[in-house]
Design a protein around this motif. Structure first.
Motif, PDB file in Angstrom:
ATOM      1  N   HIS A   1       0.843  -1.196   0.000  1.00  0.00           N
ATOM      2  CA  HIS A   1       0.000   0.000   0.000  1.00  0.00           C
ATOM      3  C   HIS A   1       0.876   1.243   0.000  1.00  0.00           C
ATOM      4  O   HIS A   1       2.071   1.158   0.303  1.00  0.00           O
ATOM      5  CB  HIS A   1      -0.962   0.021   1.201  1.00  0.00           C
ATOM      6  CG  HIS A   1      -0.290  -0.011   2.554  1.00  0.00           C
ATOM      7  ND1 HIS A   1       0.093  -1.186   3.176  1.00  0.00           N
ATOM      8  CD2 HIS A   1       0.073   0.980   3.400  1.00  0.00           C
ATOM      9  CE1 HIS A   1       0.642  -0.906   4.357  1.00  0.00           C
ATOM     10  NE2 HIS A   1       0.657   0.400   4.513  1.00  0.00           N
TER      11      HIS A   1
ATOM     12  N   VAL B   1       0.741   5.318   1.344  1.00  0.00           N
ATOM     13  CA  VAL B   1      -0.027   6.210   2.216  1.00  0.00           C
ATOM     14  C   VAL B   1       0.202   7.660   1.821  1.00  0.00           C
ATOM     15  O   VAL B   1       1.347   8.080   1.598  1.00  0.00           O
ATOM     16  CB  VAL B   1       0.384   6.000   3.686  1.00  0.00           C
ATOM     17  CG1 VAL B   1      -0.395   6.945   4.600  1.00  0.00           C
ATOM     18  CG2 VAL B   1       0.142   4.551   4.094  1.00  0.00           C
TER      19      VAL B   1
ATOM     20  N   HIS C   1       4.444   7.092   3.130  1.00  0.00           N
ATOM     21  CA  HIS C   1       5.224   5.861   3.090  1.00  0.00           C
ATOM     22  C   HIS C   1       4.691   4.878   2.063  1.00  0.00           C
ATOM     23  O   HIS C   1       3.524   4.911   1.683  1.00  0.00           O
ATOM     24  CB  HIS C   1       5.382   5.209   4.476  1.00  0.00           C
ATOM     25  CG  HIS C   1       4.186   4.517   5.058  1.00  0.00           C
ATOM     26  ND1 HIS C   1       3.306   5.121   5.916  1.00  0.00           N
ATOM     27  CD2 HIS C   1       3.751   3.236   4.936  1.00  0.00           C
ATOM     28  CE1 HIS C   1       2.387   4.246   6.297  1.00  0.00           C
ATOM     29  NE2 HIS C   1       2.629   3.086   5.707  1.00  0.00           N
TER      30      HIS C   1
ATOM     31  N   ALA D   1       4.563   0.799   1.504  1.00  0.00           N
ATOM     32  CA  ALA D   1       4.739  -0.455   2.226  1.00  0.00           C
ATOM     33  C   ALA D   1       5.134  -1.551   1.241  1.00  0.00           C
ATOM     34  O   ALA D   1       4.475  -1.757   0.224  1.00  0.00           O
ATOM     35  CB  ALA D   1       3.454  -0.838   2.956  1.00  0.00           C
TER      36      ALA D   1
ATOM     37  N   PHE E   1       8.932  -0.147  10.376  1.00  0.00           N
ATOM     38  CA  PHE E   1       9.011   1.095   9.605  1.00  0.00           C
ATOM     39  C   PHE E   1      10.444   1.617   9.613  1.00  0.00           C
ATOM     40  O   PHE E   1      11.095   1.628  10.661  1.00  0.00           O
ATOM     41  CB  PHE E   1       8.071   2.145  10.208  1.00  0.00           C
ATOM     42  CG  PHE E   1       6.622   1.723  10.126  1.00  0.00           C
ATOM     43  CD1 PHE E   1       5.826   2.141   9.072  1.00  0.00           C
ATOM     44  CD2 PHE E   1       6.072   0.872  11.075  1.00  0.00           C
ATOM     45  CE1 PHE E   1       4.504   1.726   8.977  1.00  0.00           C
ATOM     46  CE2 PHE E   1       4.753   0.448  10.982  1.00  0.00           C
ATOM     47  CZ  PHE E   1       3.971   0.883   9.933  1.00  0.00           C
TER      48      PHE E   1
ATOM     49  N   GLU F   1       7.672   1.042   4.850  1.00  0.00           N
ATOM     50  CA  GLU F   1       7.222   0.002   5.771  1.00  0.00           C
ATOM     51  C   GLU F   1       7.583  -1.331   5.125  1.00  0.00           C
ATOM     52  O   GLU F   1       7.458  -1.483   3.910  1.00  0.00           O
ATOM     53  CB  GLU F   1       5.694   0.108   5.929  1.00  0.00           C
ATOM     54  CG  GLU F   1       5.055  -1.043   6.706  1.00  0.00           C
ATOM     55  CD  GLU F   1       3.534  -0.870   6.857  1.00  0.00           C
ATOM     56  OE1 GLU F   1       3.000   0.187   6.491  1.00  0.00           O
ATOM     57  OE2 GLU F   1       2.902  -1.831   7.336  1.00  0.00           O
TER      58      GLU F   1
END
Ligand code: FE2
Length: 376
Positions: free
Chosen positions: A182, A184, A265, A267, A331, A344
């Protein structure tokens, strides 16, 4: 007649008007793409993939594409001042510019999103070389960030037209990173819901999870978050906004130093987080570390897990459980000098959530870093 058209209108709203096959690549605008690409190879285990620049007929910039499994990163730097890329870097520092999404039809993706209100970044463009054709188009999202739609079903080259294969003598081993789980976005005060609506209306995403400031607050700082997902779940974009706390929210610190909204961030998924993080640490990647007391109650909180607790504790890996399983996550510290973008590392074992049970421990770790920077 009017009844029939109403039925048709309803039926058409249930069709996924923006079918996405996943993340195609993430492009970063950086001050020195040659060195950034080297860092991601050295520290994160990416491999050289393709290069574009003056030698390939691209006169104003240099771009390096690197790859690890299904993860493709592109680092782009301008060759002169006084253009959109240089201005982006002067304002934001190094950061994510393009979250490029793989589609079957980039023309339809552009038409469907712009007719629903998206601001066009790039009308559909066809590019060709001896390996076939790539069609790309793009729309603006939060801040100066862009979603590109990439159609490459008729292309067999290394990356895309304009690039040539980049064969390097330096090929460090991969670290087990697999794909983007994902990405963010951090948006400004009161901007989370407008951006949730953008992803719903313009891209047909659904809000699958929400966290308010009661879920995500520590003694000092707070944030709110809503997770947006496309229909097949391959693309997930949580959207954060700052919330009032005693001191400055980590999202506000980001907005200050990025000078606006942007990607907080990305991931990256792995199938073996202990091996991946051990490797990344040995290559110099720095992670946020929670106090070892986090592990005292871990088993009570998450129940039985496959992994031994001791290596998780040594590495600072966090664990959370939801109805469907559990996840392990950690993280990095920001990967630039500005406290902006970080990564992440996540391993999912059934869980489809985002580690809500870790927010408090994690944000306290972030606040310790903020405090060291004098930004709390
Ligand atoms: Fe995340």
């Amino acid at each position: 007649m009017s009844t029939l058209s109403a039925v048709n209108a309803n039926a058409s709203t249930n069709v996924d008007f923006l079918p996405l096959q996943g993340t195609d690549y993430v492009e970063f605008y950086v001050g020195n793409a040659k060195q950034a690409a080297h860092f991601y190879k050295t520290a994160f285990g990416f491999q050289s993939l393709a290069y574009a620049g003056p030698e390939t007929g691209v006169k104003d910039r240099a771009s390096y594409a690197v790859r690890q499994e299904k993860l493709t990163f592109v680092f782009t730097t301008p060759l002169r001042a006084g253009n959109a890329i240089a201005d982006h870097i002067a304002k934001h520092g190094d950061g994510v510019k393009m979250l490029a999404l793989r589609v079957d039809d980039a023309t339809s993706a552009w038409e469907e999103t712009t007719k629903r209100g998206a601001k066009s970044y790039m009308e559909p463009v066809r590019t060709n070389d001896e390996h076939g054709e790539v069609v790309m188009s793009g729309i603006h999202t939060y801040g100066d960030t862009v979603h590109l739609f990439i159609e490459r079903k008729n292309y067999t080259g290394a990356f895309m037209p304009g690039y040539k294969p980049w064969n390097s003598l330096y090929n460090p081993a991969p670290t087990g990173l697999l794909y983007v789980d994902h990405c963010v976005g951090n948006v400004g005060w009161n901007q989370m819901n407008p951006w949730v609506k953008f992803y719903e209306d313009v891209m047909g995403f659904r809000n699958i999870l929400s966290f308010d400031d009661n879920d995500i607050s520590t003694e000092y700082s707070a944030l709110m978050s809503k997770v947006m997902s496309n229909g097949n779940g391959f693309v997930k974009f949580p959207i954060n906004e700052p919330a009032e706390g005693k001191k400055k929210s980590q999202v506000e610190e980001y907005l200050d130093f990025y000078d606006g909204e942007g990607c907080q961030h990305v991931a990256l998924a792995t199938n073996n987080i202990v091996e991946t993080v051990t490797d990344l640490r040995s290559r110099g990647v720095e992670f946020l570390i929670v106090p070892t007391s986090y592990y005292d109650e871990l088993q009570d909180r998450v129940g039985k897990i496959d992994e031994d607790i001791e290596p998780l504790k040594e590495l600072g890996i966090l664990v959370d459980r939801d109805d469907e399983g559990y996840l392990l996550q950690i993280f990095t510290k920001p990967v630039e000098d500005r406290p902006t973008l970080f990564f992440e590392i996540i391993q999912r074992k059934g869980a489809k959530s985002f580690g809500k049970g870790n927010f408090k421990a994690l944000f306290e770790a972030i606040e310790r870093e903020q405090e060291l920077r004098g930004n709390l």
